[in-house]
Design a protein around this motif. Structure first.
Motif, short mmCIF file in Angstrom:
data_model
loop_
_atom_site.label_atom_id
_atom_site.label_comp_id
_atom_site.label_asym_id
_atom_site.label_seq_id
_atom_site.Cartn_x
_atom_site.Cartn_y
_atom_site.Cartn_z
N VAL A 164 0.82 -1.21 0.00
CA VAL A 164 0.00 0.00 0.00
C VAL A 164 0.86 1.27 0.00
O VAL A 164 0.35 2.35 -0.32
N LEU A 165 2.14 1.16 0.36
CA LEU A 165 3.04 2.31 0.32
C LEU A 165 3.85 2.34 -0.96
O LEU A 165 4.83 3.09 -1.07
N ALA A 166 3.44 1.52 -1.94
CA ALA A 166 4.08 1.47 -3.25
C ALA A 166 5.54 1.02 -3.19
O ALA A 166 6.35 1.39 -4.03
N LEU A 167 5.87 0.20 -2.19
CA LEU A 167 7.20 -0.38 -2.11
C LEU A 167 7.23 -1.67 -2.94
O LEU A 167 6.30 -2.47 -2.90
N ASN A 168 8.31 -1.84 -3.67
CA ASN A 168 8.40 -2.97 -4.59
C ASN A 168 8.84 -4.25 -3.90
O ASN A 168 9.95 -4.75 -4.11
N ASP A 169 7.96 -4.78 -3.06
CA ASP A 169 8.24 -6.07 -2.44
C ASP A 169 7.84 -7.18 -3.41
O ASP A 169 7.55 -6.93 -4.58
N ILE A 170 7.82 -8.42 -2.91
CA ILE A 170 7.49 -9.55 -3.78
C ILE A 170 6.10 -9.41 -4.39
O ILE A 170 5.91 -9.59 -5.60
N LEU A 171 5.12 -9.08 -3.57
CA LEU A 171 3.74 -9.03 -4.04
C LEU A 171 3.54 -7.94 -5.08
O LEU A 171 2.89 -8.16 -6.11
N ARG A 172 4.06 -6.75 -4.82
CA ARG A 172 3.89 -5.65 -5.77
C ARG A 172 4.61 -5.95 -7.09
O ARG A 172 4.10 -5.64 -8.17
N THR A 173 5.78 -6.55 -6.99
CA THR A 173 6.51 -6.94 -8.20
C THR A 173 5.70 -7.93 -9.01
O THR A 173 5.58 -7.81 -10.24
N ALA A 174 5.13 -8.93 -8.32
CA ALA A 174 4.32 -9.94 -9.02
C ALA A 174 3.11 -9.31 -9.69
O ALA A 174 2.79 -9.64 -10.84
N ARG A 175 2.45 -8.42 -8.97
CA ARG A 175 1.24 -7.79 -9.54
C ARG A 175 1.59 -6.95 -10.76
O ARG A 175 0.84 -6.93 -11.75
N GLY A 176 2.72 -6.26 -10.72
CA GLY A 176 3.14 -5.46 -11.87
C GLY A 176 3.38 -6.32 -13.10
O GLY A 176 2.99 -5.94 -14.22
#
Length: 217
Positions: A164-176
């Motif tokens: 939710v803070l737009a940090l590129n962790d595993i989940l955000r990377t996967a979603r992108g």
């Protein structure tokens, strides 16, 4: 297969963010939790109630809400007025939240030690701090390993909240990647990363439990 291999690089970068948050949180929350536990069971009534209120607050509100408050609302709080960057804000929220949970785990572990051992240490002329360091804390560690294992595994999964803070962790990377390539395979790869991390933690705590179990024999 080649597509899955091509995902490992970006996912590894996301895992780096996830693991960095995980280890920093542990490094801060464990000692803070121990201090809070000792204050919680201290004879200073006001301090004990204050710590109890803090633990109630941190355990009674969602971690995501605490993280959003620190990141978005803290700058507008009178006197404080501090604006933290995204990653430090996540670190502060995670450390404060998990310190409350660890405090209750440590408190239960300390209070499970037989009171007669305190009395025995007094007979031997040991101070309160010596009693804690040499007698109470070693026994506490043995008792708190199972709940600590559960909390650390939960911590690995909770790191996904920094999404939710737009940090590129595993989940955000996967979603992108999912949005880019229109395939759910990256989510499966992300799940594999989380499973591997929790597997390592499970193995580590099982080893620790076996090590301390030797002293009971």
């Amino acid at each position: 297969m080649d597509y899955v291999l091509s995902l490992l690089g970006p996912m590894a970068q996301g895992a780096k963010v996830t693991l960095t948050l995980f280890f920093i949180t542990l490094a801060l929350a464990v000692p803070l939790g121990l201090v809070l536990a000792l204050l919680r069971i201290s004879k200073w009534g006001f301090v004990s109630q204050l710590v109890n209120g803090y633990i109630w607050l941190m355990r009674g509100t969602p971690l995501m809400l605490q993280m959003l408050f620190i990141y978005f609302a803290l700058p507008f709080v009178p006197v404080v007025g501090v604006r933290l960057p995204d990653f430090p804000a996540a670190v502060v929220a995670f450390a404060l939240n998990y310190a409350a949970y660890f405090a209750e785990i440590f408190r239960a572990g300390i209070q499970a030690v037989d009171r007669g051992q305190y009395e025995g240490s007094k007979v031997l002329g040991m101070t309160y701090l010596q009693t804690l360091r040499r007698i109470v804390l070693p026994q506490m560690v043995q008792r708190v390993l199972p709940p600590m294992s559960n909390e650390t595994i939960t911590l690995v999964k909770d790191t996904s909240l920094i999404y939710v803070l737009a940090l590129n962790d595993i989940l955000r990377t996967a979603r992108g990647i999912v949005q880019r390539d229109f395939t759910t395979t990256p989510f499966l790869v992300a799940a594999a990363f989380y499973l591997i991390m929790t597997l390592v933690l499970t193995w580590f705590f099982q080893r620790m439990e076996k090590r301390y179990a030797k002293y009971d024999q």
